[in-house]
Design a protein around this motif. Sequence first.
Motif, PDB file in Angstrom:
ATOM      1  N   VAL A  33      -9.643   4.760   2.639  1.00 45.22           N
ATOM      2  CA  VAL A  33      -9.215   4.437   1.143  1.00 45.22           C
ATOM      3  C   VAL A  33      -9.213   6.149   1.430  1.00 45.22           C
ATOM      4  CG1 VAL A  33      -9.137   3.723  -0.318  1.00 45.22           C
ATOM      5  CG2 VAL A  33      -9.796   2.138   1.078  1.00 45.22           C
ATOM      6  N   ASP A  34     -10.277   6.774   1.078  1.00 43.97           N
ATOM      7  CA  ASP A  34      -9.809   8.209   0.881  1.00 43.97           C
ATOM      8  C   ASP A  34      -9.305   9.054   1.524  1.00 43.97           C
ATOM      9  OD1 ASP A  34     -12.145   7.871  -1.224  1.00 43.97           O
ATOM     10  OD2 ASP A  34     -14.192   8.741   0.270  1.00 43.97           O
TER      11      ASP A  34
ATOM     12  N   VAL B  80      -5.687  -1.442  -2.012  1.00 54.15           N
ATOM     13  CA  VAL B  80      -5.225  -0.948  -0.837  1.00 54.15           C
ATOM     14  C   VAL B  80      -7.051  -1.116  -0.183  1.00 54.15           C
ATOM     15  CG1 VAL B  80      -5.305   1.504  -0.067  1.00 54.15           C
ATOM     16  CG2 VAL B  80      -3.809   0.671  -2.240  1.00 54.15           C
ATOM     17  N   ARG B  81      -8.036  -1.769  -0.527  1.00 53.54           N
ATOM     18  CA  ARG B  81      -9.158  -1.318  -0.031  1.00 53.54           C
ATOM     19  C   ARG B  81      -9.180  -2.877   0.638  1.00 53.54           C
ATOM     20  NH1 ARG B  81     -13.342   1.528   0.907  1.00 53.54           N
ATOM     21  NH2 ARG B  81     -13.314   2.638  -0.984  1.00 53.54           N
TER      22      ARG B  81
ATOM     23  N   ARG C 191      -7.480   0.835  -6.028  1.00 53.76           N
ATOM     24  CA  ARG C 191      -7.616   1.243  -4.756  1.00 53.76           C
ATOM     25  C   ARG C 191      -8.157   0.039  -3.936  1.00 53.76           C
ATOM     26  NH1 ARG C 191      -9.997   6.387  -3.694  1.00 53.76           N
ATOM     27  NH2 ARG C 191     -11.633   5.985  -2.915  1.00 53.76           N
TER      28      ARG C 191
ATOM     29  N   ASN D 291       1.142   7.079  -6.540  1.00 54.42           N
ATOM     30  CA  ASN D 291      -0.260   7.370  -6.725  1.00 54.42           C
ATOM     31  C   ASN D 291      -0.213   8.816  -8.183  1.00 54.42           C
ATOM     32  OD1 ASN D 291      -3.105   8.398  -6.043  1.00 54.42           O
ATOM     33  ND2 ASN D 291      -3.030   9.525  -4.748  1.00 54.42           N
TER      34      ASN D 291
ATOM     35  N   VAL E 145      -0.240   4.892   6.670  1.00 50.32           N
ATOM     36  CA  VAL E 145      -1.040   3.295   6.630  1.00 50.32           C
ATOM     37  C   VAL E 145      -2.203   3.325   7.910  1.00 50.32           C
ATOM     38  CG1 VAL E 145      -1.753   1.033   5.760  1.00 50.32           C
ATOM     39  CG2 VAL E 145      -0.462   2.610   4.282  1.00 50.32           C
TER      40      VAL E 145
ATOM     41  N   LEU F   3      -5.918   7.644   2.732  1.00 50.77           N
ATOM     42  CA  LEU F   3      -4.964   7.469   1.992  1.00 50.77           C
ATOM     43  C   LEU F   3      -4.317   7.821   0.543  1.00 50.77           C
ATOM     44  CD1 LEU F   3      -4.865   3.792   3.279  1.00 50.77           C
ATOM     45  CD2 LEU F   3      -3.434   5.735   3.381  1.00 50.77           C
TER      46      LEU F   3
ATOM     47  N   VAL G 218      -6.872  -2.254   4.053  1.00 46.60           N
ATOM     48  CA  VAL G 218      -7.627  -1.199   4.884  1.00 46.60           C
ATOM     49  C   VAL G 218      -8.715  -2.210   5.977  1.00 46.60           C
ATOM     50  CG1 VAL G 218      -9.074   0.353   5.319  1.00 46.60           C
ATOM     51  CG2 VAL G 218      -7.273   0.596   3.705  1.00 46.60           C
ATOM     52  N   GLU G 219      -9.045  -3.260   5.073  1.00 45.17           N
ATOM     53  CA  GLU G 219     -10.495  -3.359   5.760  1.00 45.17           C
ATOM     54  C   GLU G 219      -9.997  -5.087   6.394  1.00 45.17           C
ATOM     55  OE1 GLU G 219     -12.894  -5.625   2.639  1.00 45.17           O
ATOM     56  OE2 GLU G 219     -13.790  -3.204   2.151  1.00 45.17           O
TER      57      GLU G 219
ATOM     58  N   ASP H 111     -14.205   7.067   5.394  1.00 51.27           N
ATOM     59  CA  ASP H 111     -13.947   5.753   4.068  1.00 51.27           C
ATOM     60  C   ASP H 111     -11.824   6.691   4.025  1.00 51.27           C
ATOM     61  OD1 ASP H 111     -12.523   4.354   2.090  1.00 51.27           O
ATOM     62  OD2 ASP H 111     -14.014   4.880   0.926  1.00 51.27           O
TER      63      ASP H 111
ATOM     64  N   VAL I 198       1.151  -1.515  -0.009  1.00 52.35           N
ATOM     65  CA  VAL I 198       0.491   0.121   0.153  1.00 52.35           C
ATOM     66  C   VAL I 198       0.723   1.198  -0.164  1.00 52.35           C
ATOM     67  CG1 VAL I 198      -1.918   1.574   0.947  1.00 52.35           C
ATOM     68  CG2 VAL I 198      -1.944  -1.117   1.131  1.00 52.35           C
TER      69      VAL I 198
END
Length: 387
Positions: free
Chosen positions: A266-267, A138-139, A135, A123, A229, A269, A142-143, A264, A116
């Motif tokens: 992810v947004d 990365v999601r 994304r 990016n 992260v 990051l 993150v999850e 969120d 990540v």
Amino acid sequence: MNDTGHDERLRRWRMVLGGGEADGTGCSLAGTDAAMDGALTALYGRGPGRPAGRERSAGLGASAPSVARWLGDIRTYFPSSVVQVMQSDAIDRLGLSTLLLEPEMLEAVEADVHLVGTLLSLNKAMPDTTRETARAVVRKVVEDLEKRLATRTRATLTGALDRSARVSRPRHRDIDWDRTIRANLKNYLPEHRTVVPERLVGHGRAAQSVKKDVVLCIDQSGSMAASVVYASVFGAVLASMRSIATRLVVFDTAVVDLTDQLDDPVDVLFGTQLGGGTDINRALAYCQSQISRPTETVVVLISDLYEGGIRDEMLKRVAAMKASGVQFVALLALSDEGAPAYDREHAAALAALGAPAFACTPDLFPDVMAAAIEKRPLPIPDMATHQ
């Protein structure tokens, strides 16, 4: 040692040494062992023309098809933890970062925090065809982190908020009986075998209103990738608690407030920009301007403390915040990687102000935040204290 044990030792040494006449094992590999050795050699094997017995050097061709096949091979033959190390080595040693801009490559990799961080550093160069795949990668990470960290974080901080909101005249259902009994032990009546509670200790109902303000101030220089992260994930968890008003600020030489994206991570990051310089003083000046209830505020600075701004002003801001009642926490890292290289002079200066800087693991972070909320000493690991 029996023959089976001897052969197994030779096999293991053959895998470590990488073959060739100079390894001295005389052991040959077949089947799965040969495939595993091939995957290792592709990354760590000797380059063309290198004499046998010398240190391995990278030999994996940096073309997308060959790398994609190799990624599939290592996921077949090695456990996830080993796969992540090998991927990291391939990216760092062979300069394969640009290949991660291809969707096919992203679909083949084992997603982890290190990956990540690499994606976030790419990016700005990422084409639109890759962005959605990136994304998704990365999601997933993150999850997974949220599942691991969220429940304990909420439980730990909810308890801290309740304890920090103790009142002297609680309603019956809000009485903390353990603390009330301890506070009134001097009033024990032996003949009645009971304690007379002259003073009740209780807590308010913290979940009904905002009790604490938390400001996460995150250094987004390249060395802090893993910390960015984890901090983003924790920021989202804190923001989900109604009793905590959470603000998340990232900085390099500029300051960006990502609070409105905290629903969120992810947004959050993808709103960061890893790399560049560092101006801690400017970031703290912004955070200071956002504080309206200093005695109910916790500011967490996550940085290796290499300051490109005005050092003395930075320290004055920390001192001013602490003098106003702010609980100030300085973390050199928020990751499982230990303390990074950091500015020892600045760490010592913060410690002199009563704000020791230390590296914090994600598992320890809820306890650190709970201590800050309750205004008690931070649980600083002995090996991570820097003064």
